[in-house]
Write a protein that holds these residues in place. Structure first.
Motif, PDB file in Angstrom:
ATOM      1  N   SER A 248       0.810  -1.225   0.000  1.00 52.19           N
ATOM      2  CA  SER A 248       0.000   0.000   0.000  1.00 52.19           C
ATOM      3  C   SER A 248       0.844   1.276   0.000  1.00 52.19           C
ATOM      4  N   SER A 249       2.074   1.192   0.495  1.00 53.56           N
ATOM      5  CA  SER A 249       2.915   2.392   0.539  1.00 53.56           C
ATOM      6  C   SER A 249       3.276   2.901  -0.852  1.00 53.56           C
ATOM      7  N   HIS A 250       3.120   2.049  -1.869  1.00 51.34           N
ATOM      8  CA  HIS A 250       3.424   2.454  -3.235  1.00 51.34           C
ATOM      9  C   HIS A 250       2.206   3.042  -3.960  1.00 51.34           C
ATOM     10  N   LEU A 251       1.049   3.035  -3.286  1.00 48.14           N
ATOM     11  CA  LEU A 251      -0.181   3.468  -3.944  1.00 48.14           C
ATOM     12  C   LEU A 251      -0.596   4.879  -3.553  1.00 48.14           C
ATOM     13  N   GLN A 252      -0.975   5.654  -4.554  1.00 51.80           N
ATOM     14  CA  GLN A 252      -1.635   6.937  -4.337  1.00 51.80           C
ATOM     15  C   GLN A 252      -3.156   6.747  -4.394  1.00 51.80           C
ATOM     16  N   SER A 253      -3.611   5.887  -5.296  1.00 45.87           N
ATOM     17  CA  SER A 253      -5.028   5.546  -5.377  1.00 45.87           C
ATOM     18  C   SER A 253      -5.167   4.187  -6.049  1.00 45.87           C
ATOM     19  N   LEU A 254      -6.370   3.611  -5.932  1.00 47.19           N
ATOM     20  CA  LEU A 254      -6.650   2.287  -6.468  1.00 47.19           C
ATOM     21  C   LEU A 254      -7.980   2.314  -7.204  1.00 47.19           C
ATOM     22  N   THR A 255      -8.018   1.757  -8.412  1.00 47.92           N
ATOM     23  CA  THR A 255      -9.269   1.612  -9.153  1.00 47.92           C
ATOM     24  C   THR A 255      -9.454   0.152  -9.536  1.00 47.92           C
ATOM     25  N   LEU A 256     -10.611  -0.395  -9.173  1.00 44.50           N
ATOM     26  CA  LEU A 256     -10.962  -1.780  -9.496  1.00 44.50           C
ATOM     27  C   LEU A 256     -12.066  -1.749 -10.532  1.00 44.50           C
ATOM     28  N   LEU A 257     -11.714  -2.122 -11.761  1.00 44.37           N
ATOM     29  CA  LEU A 257     -12.660  -2.098 -12.872  1.00 44.37           C
ATOM     30  C   LEU A 257     -13.106  -3.522 -13.190  1.00 44.37           C
ATOM     31  N   CYS A 258     -14.420  -3.763 -13.047  1.00 40.18           N
ATOM     32  CA  CYS A 258     -14.995  -5.080 -13.362  1.00 40.18           C
ATOM     33  C   CYS A 258     -14.327  -6.171 -12.534  1.00 40.18           C
ATOM     34  N   SER A 259     -14.479  -6.061 -11.232  1.00 38.11           N
ATOM     35  CA  SER A 259     -13.825  -6.961 -10.291  1.00 38.11           C
ATOM     36  C   SER A 259     -14.816  -7.975  -9.739  1.00 38.11           C
ATOM     37  N   ILE A 260     -14.414  -9.230  -9.632  1.00 36.13           N
ATOM     38  CA  ILE A 260     -15.302 -10.264  -9.102  1.00 36.13           C
ATOM     39  C   ILE A 260     -15.280 -10.257  -7.572  1.00 36.13           C
ATOM     40  N   TYR A 261     -16.370 -10.798  -7.001  1.00 32.40           N
ATOM     41  CA  TYR A 261     -16.409 -11.013  -5.559  1.00 32.40           C
ATOM     42  C   TYR A 261     -17.491 -12.048  -5.249  1.00 32.40           C
ATOM     43  N   LYS A 262     -17.107 -13.143  -4.629  1.00 35.61           N
ATOM     44  CA  LYS A 262     -18.022 -14.192  -4.166  1.00 35.61           C
ATOM     45  C   LYS A 262     -19.053 -14.573  -5.224  1.00 35.61           C
ATOM     46  N   ARG A 263     -18.585 -15.281  -6.249  1.00 35.30           N
ATOM     47  CA  ARG A 263     -19.511 -15.808  -7.247  1.00 35.30           C
ATOM     48  C   ARG A 263     -20.556 -16.713  -6.582  1.00 35.30           C
ATOM     49  N   THR A 264     -21.752 -16.714  -7.144  1.00 34.78           N
ATOM     50  CA  THR A 264     -22.767 -17.675  -6.705  1.00 34.78           C
ATOM     51  C   THR A 264     -22.367 -19.065  -7.199  1.00 34.78           C
ATOM     52  N   GLU A 265     -23.057 -20.094  -6.697  1.00 34.14           N
ATOM     53  CA  GLU A 265     -22.777 -21.459  -7.155  1.00 34.14           C
ATOM     54  C   GLU A 265     -22.942 -21.564  -8.663  1.00 34.14           C
ATOM     55  N   GLU A 266     -23.975 -20.934  -9.205  1.00 34.62           N
ATOM     56  CA  GLU A 266     -24.231 -21.005 -10.636  1.00 34.62           C
ATOM     57  C   GLU A 266     -23.152 -20.260 -11.423  1.00 34.62           C
ATOM     58  N   GLN A 267     -22.749 -19.091 -10.938  1.00 30.67           N
ATOM     59  CA  GLN A 267     -21.683 -18.332 -11.597  1.00 30.67           C
ATOM     60  C   GLN A 267     -20.378 -19.112 -11.579  1.00 30.67           C
ATOM     61  N   GLN A 268     -20.075 -19.767 -10.452  1.00 27.53           N
ATOM     62  CA  GLN A 268     -18.848 -20.554 -10.347  1.00 27.53           C
ATOM     63  C   GLN A 268     -18.898 -21.756 -11.282  1.00 27.53           C
ATOM     64  N   LYS A 269     -20.047 -22.378 -11.383  1.00 24.37           N
ATOM     65  CA  LYS A 269     -20.217 -23.519 -12.288  1.00 24.37           C
ATOM     66  C   LYS A 269     -19.944 -23.113 -13.736  1.00 24.37           C
ATOM     67  N   ILE A 270     -20.411 -21.941 -14.119  1.00 23.24           N
ATOM     68  CA  ILE A 270     -20.237 -21.467 -15.491  1.00 23.24           C
ATOM     69  C   ILE A 270     -18.766 -21.210 -15.795  1.00 23.24           C
ATOM     70  N   VAL A 271     -18.038 -20.539 -14.878  1.00 27.42           N
ATOM     71  CA  VAL A 271     -16.627 -20.253 -15.162  1.00 27.42           C
ATOM     72  C   VAL A 271     -15.795 -21.534 -15.117  1.00 27.42           C
ATOM     73  N   ASN A 272     -16.189 -22.486 -14.270  1.00 25.72           N
ATOM     74  CA  ASN A 272     -15.509 -23.782 -14.265  1.00 25.72           C
ATOM     75  C   ASN A 272     -15.664 -24.478 -15.618  1.00 25.72           C
ATOM     76  N   GLN A 273     -16.864 -24.415 -16.172  1.00 25.88           N
ATOM     77  CA  GLN A 273     -17.123 -25.041 -17.465  1.00 25.88           C
ATOM     78  C   GLN A 273     -16.302 -24.371 -18.567  1.00 25.88           C
ATOM     79  N   ARG A 274     -16.202 -23.064 -18.522  1.00 21.79           N
ATOM     80  CA  ARG A 274     -15.399 -22.354 -19.522  1.00 21.79           C
ATOM     81  C   ARG A 274     -13.932 -22.744 -19.421  1.00 21.79           C
TER      82      ARG A 274
END
Length: 260
Positions: A107-133
């Motif tokens: 964090s000492s190297h950061l002035q600011s942080l931007t998270l663009l299109c970031s995942i967080y806690k996929r649902t079971e169905e969302q996780q199943k889909i990315v596993n299949q891909r």
């Protein structure tokens, strides 16, 4: 704009201006630093740095097993190579997970942080889909152009065939052995970070219609990260940084100006 490769094998493009604090852009899995062209053009008068993450584009991958710490180490090595002390860090998709890791550990190297299109806690169905891909990519040993249907609106693809072809060519050029190692990290990410350790001002941003990095996920990240603000990009999908570049760029510009 200068390009180069570090001794450890990271390819970068650096536009050094008078500002001491550059904006650093981290792309998504299967892509390269080239996806940031709309941002690099918009911020042409500001110092910017874009690079190919490990195993992508012109950056090497020489480890059997990799972790998000390796990607943070890559970025530390790069900014040290360029004698950069602080950065405005912008991460997209898996790049946002790299940025989250970097913010927690450096964090000492950061002035600011931007998270663009970031995942967080996929649902079971969302996780199943990315596993299949992931399993399909391992089987086919190539990337499907169908991803672009999730990343852009149909109207945008219809009206911008050259962009479609450009992103398709980047996907097709991937070293699949390297891609799969990195993609597996993205697919199996467990969201076990201690978000309280992110003490930098943070912009959480996603597309209104992003089905992989949903509005709900960004809302939850906004609630978890102490000094964060939320921006939803109207009509945007996953590659809203390209399709909705004006909205993304203005939001990013305002945020960075607030945190110079």
């Amino acid at each position: 704009m200068t390009t180069g490769t570090t001794a450890s094998g990271t390819f970068y493009s650096y536009n050094k201006k008078d500002q001491e604090i550059p904006i650093v852009f981290v792309h998504g899995v299967g892509l390269t630093h080239e996806i940031w062209k709309p941002q690099l053009d918009f911020f042409n008068d500001h110092s910017t740095l874009a690079y190919d993450i490990i195993g992508h584009g012109k950056s090497s991958l020489d480890k059997e097993i990799i972790s998000f710490d390796d990607f943070s180490d890559q970025l530390i090595d790069l900014i040290n190579h360029l004698n950069i002390k602080k950065i405005h860090l912008v991460g997209f998709s898996i790049g946002s997970l790299i940025a989250r890791n970097f913010a927690i550990n450096h964090s000492s190297h950061l002035q600011s942080l931007t998270l663009l299109c970031s995942i967080y806690k996929r649902t079971e169905e969302q996780q199943k889909i990315v596993n299949q891909r992931f399993e399909q990519a391992k089987k086919d040993l190539k990337l499907s152009r169908q991803a672009l249907k999730r990343w852009f609106t149909d109207k945008y693809i219809e009206n911008h065939p050259s962009i479609y072809d450009k992103i398709s060519s980047i996907l097709a050029a991937n070293n699949m052995e390297h891609f799969l190692k990195v993609y597996e990290l993205f697919v199996k990410h467990q969201n076990d970070e201690d978000f309280n350790k992110i003490q930098n001002h943070t912009l959480v941003m996603t597309g209104e219609y992003d089905i992989g990095s949903t509005v709900k996920m960004s809302q939850e990240l906004n609630a978890l990260i102490p000094k964060s603000q939320l921006k939803i990009i109207k009509d945007g999908k996953h590659l809203c940084g390209i399709e909705c570049a004006d909205d993304v760029n203005l939001s990013l510009n305002n945020f960075i100006k607030e945190n110079e």
